[in-house]
Design a protein around this motif. Structure first.
Motif, PDB file in Angstrom:
ATOM      1  N   ALA A   9       0.824  -1.214   0.000  1.00 25.05           N
ATOM      2  CA  ALA A   9       0.000   0.000   0.000  1.00 25.05           C
ATOM      3  C   ALA A   9       0.856   1.262   0.000  1.00 25.05           C
ATOM      4  CB  ALA A   9      -0.938  -0.001   1.206  1.00 25.05           C
ATOM      5  N   VAL A  10       1.998   1.219   0.674  1.00 28.61           N
ATOM      6  CA  VAL A  10       2.893   2.379   0.714  1.00 28.61           C
ATOM      7  C   VAL A  10       3.489   2.619  -0.667  1.00 28.61           C
ATOM      8  CG1 VAL A  10       5.008   3.313   1.733  1.00 28.61           C
ATOM      9  CG2 VAL A  10       3.399   2.057   3.160  1.00 28.61           C
ATOM     10  N   LEU A  11       3.923   1.550  -1.331  1.00 28.19           N
ATOM     11  CA  LEU A  11       4.458   1.677  -2.686  1.00 28.19           C
ATOM     12  C   LEU A  11       3.384   2.158  -3.653  1.00 28.19           C
ATOM     13  CD1 LEU A  11       6.595  -1.577  -2.891  1.00 28.19           C
ATOM     14  CD2 LEU A  11       7.438   0.764  -2.695  1.00 28.19           C
ATOM     15  N   ALA A  12       2.200   1.601  -3.549  1.00 29.23           N
ATOM     16  CA  ALA A  12       1.101   1.986  -4.441  1.00 29.23           C
ATOM     17  C   ALA A  12       0.729   3.451  -4.254  1.00 29.23           C
ATOM     18  CB  ALA A  12      -0.112   1.091  -4.195  1.00 29.23           C
ATOM     19  N   GLU A  13       0.705   3.913  -3.008  1.00 25.10           N
ATOM     20  CA  GLU A  13       0.374   5.316  -2.747  1.00 25.10           C
ATOM     21  C   GLU A  13       1.368   6.236  -3.441  1.00 25.10           C
ATOM     22  OE1 GLU A  13       0.007   8.493   0.937  1.00 25.10           O
ATOM     23  OE2 GLU A  13       1.233   6.690   1.181  1.00 25.10           O
ATOM     24  N   ALA A  14       2.659   5.924  -3.328  1.00 22.42           N
ATOM     25  CA  ALA A  14       3.681   6.757  -3.951  1.00 22.42           C
ATOM     26  C   ALA A  14       3.551   6.729  -5.469  1.00 22.42           C
ATOM     27  CB  ALA A  14       5.071   6.294  -3.524  1.00 22.42           C
ATOM     28  N   GLU A  15       3.347   5.550  -6.043  1.00 26.73           N
ATOM     29  CA  GLU A  15       3.217   5.447  -7.495  1.00 26.73           C
ATOM     30  C   GLU A  15       1.993   6.205  -8.004  1.00 26.73           C
ATOM     31  OE1 GLU A  15       3.291   1.345  -8.668  1.00 26.73           O
ATOM     32  OE2 GLU A  15       5.348   1.076  -7.977  1.00 26.73           O
ATOM     33  N   GLN A  16       0.872   6.078  -7.329  1.00 30.49           N
ATOM     34  CA  GLN A  16      -0.344   6.774  -7.751  1.00 30.49           C
ATOM     35  C   GLN A  16      -0.177   8.281  -7.646  1.00 30.49           C
ATOM     36  OE1 GLN A  16      -3.381   5.048  -5.300  1.00 30.49           O
ATOM     37  NE2 GLN A  16      -3.429   3.140  -6.469  1.00 30.49           N
ATOM     38  N   ALA A  17       0.450   8.740  -6.578  1.00 34.50           N
ATOM     39  CA  ALA A  17       0.651  10.177  -6.400  1.00 34.50           C
ATOM     40  C   ALA A  17       1.571  10.737  -7.488  1.00 34.50           C
ATOM     41  CB  ALA A  17       1.225  10.466  -5.016  1.00 34.50           C
ATOM     42  N   LEU A  18       2.614   9.994  -7.828  1.00 38.84           N
ATOM     43  CA  LEU A  18       3.513  10.430  -8.906  1.00 38.84           C
ATOM     44  C   LEU A  18       2.773  10.481 -10.240  1.00 38.84           C
ATOM     45  CD1 LEU A  18       6.725   8.449  -7.939  1.00 38.84           C
ATOM     46  CD2 LEU A  18       6.463  10.936  -7.925  1.00 38.84           C
ATOM     47  N   ARG A  44      -0.517  10.901 -10.751  1.00 41.16           N
ATOM     48  CA  ARG A  44      -1.486  12.001 -10.744  1.00 41.16           C
ATOM     49  C   ARG A  44      -0.816  13.359 -10.919  1.00 41.16           C
ATOM     50  NH1 ARG A  44      -4.105   8.762  -6.772  1.00 41.16           N
ATOM     51  NH2 ARG A  44      -3.056   9.873  -5.122  1.00 41.16           N
ATOM     52  N   ALA A  45       0.411  13.484 -10.424  1.00 40.67           N
ATOM     53  CA  ALA A  45       1.134  14.758 -10.539  1.00 40.67           C
ATOM     54  C   ALA A  45       1.873  14.873 -11.875  1.00 40.67           C
ATOM     55  CB  ALA A  45       2.123  14.906  -9.385  1.00 40.67           C
ATOM     56  N   GLY A  46       1.801  13.834 -12.694  1.00 40.09           N
ATOM     57  CA  GLY A  46       2.503  13.859 -13.966  1.00 40.09           C
ATOM     58  C   GLY A  46       4.009  13.722 -13.808  1.00 40.09           C
ATOM     59  N   LEU A  47       4.447  13.115 -12.732  1.00 45.68           N
ATOM     60  CA  LEU A  47       5.873  13.001 -12.443  1.00 45.68           C
ATOM     61  C   LEU A  47       6.427  11.604 -12.662  1.00 45.68           C
ATOM     62  CD1 LEU A  47       5.868  15.179  -9.237  1.00 45.68           C
ATOM     63  CD2 LEU A  47       6.865  15.794 -11.447  1.00 45.68           C
ATOM     64  N   ALA A  48       5.588  10.647 -12.985  1.00 46.91           N
ATOM     65  CA  ALA A  48       6.078   9.289 -13.218  1.00 46.91           C
ATOM     66  C   ALA A  48       7.004   9.297 -14.426  1.00 46.91           C
ATOM     67  CB  ALA A  48       4.907   8.335 -13.439  1.00 46.91           C
ATOM     68  N   GLY A  49       8.199   8.785 -14.240  1.00 40.64           N
ATOM     69  CA  GLY A  49       9.174   8.753 -15.313  1.00 40.64           C
ATOM     70  C   GLY A  49       9.895  10.070 -15.545  1.00 40.64           C
ATOM     71  N   GLU A 109      12.165  11.911 -13.350  1.00 43.48           N
ATOM     72  CA  GLU A 109      12.917  12.003 -12.107  1.00 43.48           C
ATOM     73  C   GLU A 109      13.513  13.382 -11.872  1.00 43.48           C
ATOM     74  OE1 GLU A 109      13.307   9.562 -14.318  1.00 43.48           O
ATOM     75  OE2 GLU A 109      12.619   7.786 -13.257  1.00 43.48           O
ATOM     76  N   VAL A 110      13.978  14.030 -12.929  1.00 43.11           N
ATOM     77  CA  VAL A 110      14.606  15.347 -12.774  1.00 43.11           C
ATOM     78  C   VAL A 110      13.616  16.338 -12.180  1.00 43.11           C
ATOM     79  CG1 VAL A 110      15.653  17.277 -14.003  1.00 43.11           C
ATOM     80  CG2 VAL A 110      16.281  14.952 -14.614  1.00 43.11           C
ATOM     81  N   ALA A 111      12.422  16.410 -12.750  1.00 47.02           N
ATOM     82  CA  ALA A 111      11.412  17.342 -12.242  1.00 47.02           C
ATOM     83  C   ALA A 111      11.004  16.970 -10.819  1.00 47.02           C
ATOM     84  CB  ALA A 111      10.190  17.343 -13.155  1.00 47.02           C
ATOM     85  N   PHE A 112      10.853  15.658 -10.558  1.00 48.28           N
ATOM     86  CA  PHE A 112      10.440  15.238  -9.228  1.00 48.28           C
ATOM     87  C   PHE A 112      11.483  15.593  -8.174  1.00 48.28           C
ATOM     88  CE2 PHE A 112      10.528  12.068  -5.830  1.00 48.28           C
ATOM     89  CZ  PHE A 112       9.332  12.393  -5.225  1.00 48.28           C
ATOM     90  N   PHE A 113      12.750  15.315  -8.449  1.00 48.12           N
ATOM     91  CA  PHE A 113      13.774  15.598  -7.453  1.00 48.12           C
ATOM     92  C   PHE A 113      13.992  17.100  -7.262  1.00 48.12           C
ATOM     93  CE2 PHE A 113      14.814  11.070  -8.009  1.00 48.12           C
ATOM     94  CZ  PHE A 113      14.703  10.695  -6.682  1.00 48.12           C
ATOM     95  N   ARG A 114      13.700  17.897  -8.263  1.00 47.42           N
ATOM     96  CA  ARG A 114      13.716  19.358  -8.059  1.00 47.42           C
ATOM     97  C   ARG A 114      12.633  19.761  -7.062  1.00 47.42           C
ATOM     98  NH1 ARG A 114      14.401  20.693 -14.215  1.00 47.42           N
ATOM     99  NH2 ARG A 114      16.657  20.576 -14.362  1.00 47.42           N
ATOM    100  N   LEU A 115      11.446  19.186  -7.241  1.00 53.98           N
ATOM    101  CA  LEU A 115      10.362  19.461  -6.286  1.00 53.98           C
ATOM    102  C   LEU A 115      10.728  18.986  -4.888  1.00 53.98           C
ATOM    103  CD1 LEU A 115       7.141  18.480  -8.239  1.00 53.98           C
ATOM    104  CD2 LEU A 115       7.685  20.724  -7.295  1.00 53.98           C
ATOM    105  N   LEU A 116      11.309  17.809  -4.816  1.00 52.56           N
ATOM    106  CA  LEU A 116      11.701  17.257  -3.522  1.00 52.56           C
ATOM    107  C   LEU A 116      12.705  18.169  -2.835  1.00 52.56           C
ATOM    108  CD1 LEU A 116      11.442  14.883  -1.546  1.00 52.56           C
ATOM    109  CD2 LEU A 116      13.301  13.780  -2.786  1.00 52.56           C
TER     110      LEU A 116
END
Length: 79
Positions: free
Chosen positions: A47-56, A58-63, A65-72
């Motif tokens: 469930a923890v993995l699924a939550e992270a994957e779904q959130a990514l 929905r935010a258009g961040l799946a695949g 990584e550069v944009a996601f890690f900037r946000l992080l």
């Protein structure tokens, strides 16, 4: 550095990732401090993995990584 306010979906993705990261760290820490010596880390709950994957997704961040890690980094800057 430009500042941008993360969208709700981006914020949710970062929060889900941080929960996943803390869960993994806690599993490894628990495995390392077992009274009978180190053992294999517990599996992260699906469930923890699924939550992270779904959130990514929905935010258009799946695949993306550069944009996601900037946000992080904006959300949780290094000390």
């Amino acid at each position: 550095m430009p500042t941008a306010v993360p969208t709700d979906r981006e914020r949710t993705a970062v929060q889900a990732y941080l929960r996943l990261l803390h869960t993994v760290r806690a599993a490894f820490a628990h495995a390392d401090t077992a009274p009978d010596g180190p053992r294999e880390a517990a599996v992260v709950p699906p469930a923890v993995l699924a939550e992270a994957e779904q959130a990514l997704d929905r935010a258009g961040l799946a695949g993306n990584e550069v944009a996601f890690f900037r946000l992080l980094e904006l959300w949780c800057p290094r000390p």
